[in-house]
Design a protein around this motif. Structure first.
Motif, PDB file in Angstrom:
ATOM      1  N   THR A 145      -3.403  -6.123  10.078  1.00  0.00           N
ATOM      2  CA  THR A 145      -3.721  -4.697  10.140  1.00  0.00           C
ATOM      3  C   THR A 145      -3.317  -4.004   8.849  1.00  0.00           C
ATOM      4  O   THR A 145      -2.420  -4.454   8.134  1.00  0.00           O
ATOM      5  N   VAL A 146      -3.991  -2.894   8.575  1.00  0.00           N
ATOM      6  CA  VAL A 146      -3.709  -2.098   7.391  1.00  0.00           C
ATOM      7  C   VAL A 146      -4.105  -0.660   7.699  1.00  0.00           C
ATOM      8  O   VAL A 146      -5.027  -0.406   8.470  1.00  0.00           O
ATOM      9  N   SER A 147      -3.385   0.281   7.114  1.00  0.00           N
ATOM     10  CA  SER A 147      -3.746   1.685   7.292  1.00  0.00           C
ATOM     11  C   SER A 147      -4.898   2.040   6.351  1.00  0.00           C
ATOM     12  O   SER A 147      -5.128   1.367   5.339  1.00  0.00           O
ATOM     13  N   VAL A 148      -5.598   3.106   6.690  1.00  0.00           N
ATOM     14  CA  VAL A 148      -6.690   3.573   5.839  1.00  0.00           C
ATOM     15  C   VAL A 148      -6.151   3.890   4.445  1.00  0.00           C
ATOM     16  O   VAL A 148      -6.756   3.520   3.434  1.00  0.00           O
ATOM     17  N   THR A 149      -5.010   4.538   4.396  1.00  0.00           N
ATOM     18  CA  THR A 149      -4.403   4.911   3.112  1.00  0.00           C
ATOM     19  C   THR A 149      -4.074   3.688   2.267  1.00  0.00           C
ATOM     20  O   THR A 149      -4.385   3.636   1.075  1.00  0.00           O
ATOM     21  N   GLU A 150      -3.456   2.681   2.896  1.00  0.00           N
ATOM     22  CA  GLU A 150      -3.109   1.467   2.162  1.00  0.00           C
ATOM     23  C   GLU A 150      -4.361   0.741   1.687  1.00  0.00           C
ATOM     24  O   GLU A 150      -4.396   0.198   0.576  1.00  0.00           O
ATOM     25  N   LEU A 151      -5.404   0.737   2.509  1.00  0.00           N
ATOM     26  CA  LEU A 151      -6.658   0.084   2.116  1.00  0.00           C
ATOM     27  C   LEU A 151      -7.244   0.754   0.878  1.00  0.00           C
ATOM     28  O   LEU A 151      -7.716   0.071  -0.031  1.00  0.00           O
ATOM     29  N   LYS A 152      -7.191   2.072   0.815  1.00  0.00           N
ATOM     30  CA  LYS A 152      -7.698   2.794  -0.354  1.00  0.00           C
ATOM     31  C   LYS A 152      -6.915   2.442  -1.610  1.00  0.00           C
ATOM     32  O   LYS A 152      -7.483   2.328  -2.690  1.00  0.00           O
ATOM     33  N   ARG A 153      -5.616   2.261  -1.471  1.00  0.00           N
ATOM     34  CA  ARG A 153      -4.746   2.009  -2.628  1.00  0.00           C
ATOM     35  C   ARG A 153      -4.789   0.557  -3.105  1.00  0.00           C
ATOM     36  O   ARG A 153      -4.665   0.287  -4.299  1.00  0.00           O
ATOM     37  N   ASN A 154      -4.907  -0.386  -2.176  1.00  0.00           N
ATOM     38  CA  ASN A 154      -4.729  -1.801  -2.519  1.00  0.00           C
ATOM     39  C   ASN A 154      -5.848  -2.688  -1.980  1.00  0.00           C
ATOM     40  O   ASN A 154      -5.580  -3.778  -1.478  1.00  0.00           O
ATOM     41  N   TYR A 155      -7.064  -2.261  -2.077  1.00  0.00           N
ATOM     42  CA  TYR A 155      -8.201  -2.973  -1.480  1.00  0.00           C
ATOM     43  C   TYR A 155      -8.229  -4.460  -1.858  1.00  0.00           C
ATOM     44  O   TYR A 155      -8.267  -5.328  -0.992  1.00  0.00           O
ATOM     45  N   ALA A 156      -8.202  -4.768  -3.136  1.00  0.00           N
ATOM     46  CA  ALA A 156      -8.326  -6.167  -3.594  1.00  0.00           C
ATOM     47  C   ALA A 156      -7.147  -7.010  -3.114  1.00  0.00           C
ATOM     48  O   ALA A 156      -7.336  -8.146  -2.661  1.00  0.00           O
ATOM     49  N   ASN A 198      -6.108   4.052  11.749  1.00  0.00           N
ATOM     50  CA  ASN A 198      -6.000   5.467  11.427  1.00  0.00           C
ATOM     51  C   ASN A 198      -5.133   6.078  12.521  1.00  0.00           C
ATOM     52  O   ASN A 198      -5.526   6.056  13.689  1.00  0.00           O
ATOM     53  N   HIS A 199      -3.956   6.586  12.151  1.00  0.00           N
ATOM     54  CA  HIS A 199      -2.983   7.095  13.121  1.00  0.00           C
ATOM     55  C   HIS A 199      -2.632   6.010  14.142  1.00  0.00           C
ATOM     56  O   HIS A 199      -2.573   6.260  15.344  1.00  0.00           O
ATOM     57  N   ASN A 200      -2.438   4.786  13.644  1.00  0.00           N
ATOM     58  CA  ASN A 200      -2.041   3.620  14.446  1.00  0.00           C
ATOM     59  C   ASN A 200      -3.061   3.206  15.499  1.00  0.00           C
ATOM     60  O   ASN A 200      -2.718   2.524  16.464  1.00  0.00           O
TER      61      ASN A 200
END
Length: 88
Positions: free
Chosen positions: A16-27, A42-44
């Protein structure tokens, strides 16, 4: 097509990953997932699932195989068309 109902809070992935983390560290996230599906939270709560290309391709091939098996079963009892191979 019948789709089984799943609770909106059920997470159907081990990664699992948060939307925010996905935006920052996609690769980096794709690399760490190592070809496994990723639940994007998104909001767990699951918002989406990200599938690496290889995983998606295998999933589509499996679905095609299931559809082919369904057609074989459906058509196994006929009707059949008699064919004279010499006439072809």
């Amino acid at each position: 097509m019948l789709i089984a109902e799943v609770s909106m809070d059920a997470v159907l992935s081990h990664f699992t990953v948060s939307v925010t983390e996905l935006k920052r560290n996609y690769a980096d996230i794709l690399k760490r997932a190592d070809d496994a599906p990723i639940a994007v939270l998104n909001h767990n709560r699951p918002e989406a699932y990200l599938l690496p290309a290889g995983h998606y391709e295998r999933l589509m091939a499996h679905l095609e195989d299931l559809e082919d098996a369904r057609l074989v079963t459906e058509r196994a009892s006929g009707p059949f068309v008699e064919v004279d191979f010499d006439a072809l």
